[in-house]
Design an enzyme around this catalytic site. Structure first.
Site, mmCIF file in Angstrom:
data_model
loop_
_atom_site.group_PDB
_atom_site.id
_atom_site.type_symbol
_atom_site.label_atom_id
_atom_site.label_comp_id
_atom_site.label_asym_id
_atom_site.label_seq_id
_atom_site.Cartn_x
_atom_site.Cartn_y
_atom_site.Cartn_z
ATOM 1 N N ASN A 9 0.875 -1.182 0.000
ATOM 2 C CA ASN A 9 0.000 0.000 0.000
ATOM 3 C C ASN A 9 0.910 1.228 0.000
ATOM 4 O OD1 ASN A 9 -1.771 2.069 0.546
ATOM 5 N ND2 ASN A 9 -2.281 1.383 2.621
ATOM 6 N N LYS A 11 0.170 4.288 -0.315
ATOM 7 C CA LYS A 11 -0.456 5.502 0.246
ATOM 8 C C LYS A 11 -0.192 6.681 -0.701
ATOM 9 C CE LYS A 11 -0.166 3.335 4.720
ATOM 10 N NZ LYS A 11 -0.070 3.431 6.160
ATOM 11 N N HIS A 94 -9.533 1.152 4.752
ATOM 12 C CA HIS A 94 -8.266 1.326 5.465
ATOM 13 C C HIS A 94 -8.486 2.258 6.661
ATOM 14 C CE1 HIS A 94 -4.174 2.584 6.403
ATOM 15 N NE2 HIS A 94 -3.797 1.457 5.839
ATOM 16 N N GLU A 96 -6.833 4.627 7.843
ATOM 17 C CA GLU A 96 -6.606 6.065 7.561
ATOM 18 C C GLU A 96 -7.829 6.673 6.893
ATOM 19 O OE1 GLU A 96 -2.862 5.584 5.529
ATOM 20 O OE2 GLU A 96 -1.954 5.030 7.447
ATOM 21 N N GLU A 166 -5.323 -4.949 10.616
ATOM 22 C CA GLU A 166 -4.263 -3.975 10.880
ATOM 23 C C GLU A 166 -4.574 -3.209 12.161
ATOM 24 O OE1 GLU A 166 -2.261 -2.670 6.963
ATOM 25 O OE2 GLU A 166 -4.156 -1.609 7.063
ATOM 26 N N GLY A 172 2.616 2.228 10.716
ATOM 27 C CA GLY A 172 3.572 3.327 10.536
ATOM 28 C C GLY A 172 4.292 3.722 11.811
ATOM 29 N N SER A 213 3.528 -2.143 10.333
ATOM 30 C CA SER A 213 4.985 -2.198 10.539
ATOM 31 C C SER A 213 5.597 -3.551 10.158
ATOM 32 C CB SER A 213 5.348 -1.811 11.979
ATOM 33 O OG SER A 213 4.929 -0.473 12.248
HETATM 34 P P1 PGA Z 1 2.903 0.260 7.579
HETATM 35 O O1 PGA Z 1 1.432 0.499 6.979
HETATM 36 O O2 PGA Z 1 3.416 -1.030 6.995
HETATM 37 O O3 PGA Z 1 3.708 1.464 7.133
HETATM 38 O O4 PGA Z 1 2.764 0.170 9.072
HETATM 39 C C1 PGA Z 1 0.525 -0.568 6.799
HETATM 40 C C2 PGA Z 1 -0.772 -0.079 6.215
HETATM 41 O O5 PGA Z 1 -1.224 1.014 6.561
HETATM 42 O O6 PGA Z 1 -1.385 -0.780 5.386
#
Ligand code: PGA
Length: 251
Positions: A9, A11, A94, A96, A166, A172, A213
């Protein structure tokens, strides 16, 4: 029985030019790794060029979001018909998007149904916040998200979907859930709920990813959990070492 699946992903990262240069570098290497599916999910603007660049390889392309209507007065939105043919996957719900853009369980469910109606494979994201985790609410919250996301789907529609668990506190942050922790929640709050909704055969066919992560250093631990079938990867999918991550996911 379930082919492992790692999706990146990206982003809001990489211009179309940078996206193409990057996939030209990684796609032939990903293509050479047997026993696993991989995909990249670039920003919308880069999707056509990335799709062209990976054509002829087994690397899939996904979008990061989608609206559920097919056309009309929805300023700024992208429809399933626009993605159909360019993308195989679409990330939906997601955290976010839920936290920053007000997405609801009901809207996510509509998007999942619309994606399936247009031959797109939804990657359905669920996961609890740190507060919910610390209050011991993870199982009830994640189970509720799964039930809401899969409401009204037939068995065959459910079987096509991918779920990404997640935990928000692990995205992140460099603070990943332990493999055991993630594996337990995925079993009790995702796979068992899908079994309750659709029966064992369907639930056993659905691929469930862990996300938060994930790196080339910890992916093997997650993959050793029987109910974890892959990962949704953010930060670590932006670098060429994404190839090492995918390679390390094959047990
Ligand atoms: P990350 O993000 O691997 O940077 O923690 C995962 C995601 O948001 O799908």
């Amino acid at each position: 029985m379930r082919t492992p699946f790692i999706a990146g992903n990206w982003k809001m990262n990489k211009s179309p030019d940078a996206a193409v240069a990057f996939v030209r570098e990684i796609a032939p290497l990903l293509d050479a790794i047997d026993g696993i599916d991989s995909a990249v999910c670039p920003p919308y603007l880069a999707i056509p060029a990335v799709a062209a660049a990976v054509a002829g390889t087994k690397v899939g392309v996904g979008a990061q979001n989608m609206y559920f209507e097919t056309s009309g007065a929805y300023t700024g939105e992208i429809s399933p018909t626009m993605l159909q043919g360019l993308c195989r996957y679409v990330i939906l719900g997601h955290s976010e998007r839920r936290a920053l853009f007000g997405e609801t369980d009901e809207g996510v469910n509509k998007k999942i149904l619309a994606a399936l109606a247009h031959n797109l494979t939804p990657i359905v994201c669920v996961g609890e916040s740190l507060t919910q985790n610390e209050a011991g609410e993870t199982q009830s919250f994640v189970s509720g998200q799964v039930r809401a996301a899969f409401a009204g789907l037939s068995d065959w529609q459910a079987a096509v979907c991918v779920v990404a668990y997640e935990p928000i506190w692990a995205i992140g942050t460099g603070r990943s859930a332990s493999a055991q922790q993630a594996g337990d929640i995925i079993r009790t709050s995702v796979r068992d709920v899908l079994t309750d909704l659709f029966g064992s055969d369907t639930a056993q066919a659905i691929r469930i990813q862990y996300g938060g992560s994930v790196t080339e250093g910890n992916i093997a631990d997650y993959m050793s959990q029987p109910d974890i079938d892959g990962a949704l990867v953010g930060g670590a999918s932006l670098k060429p070492t994404f190839v090492d991550l995918v390679r390390s996911a094959v047990i």
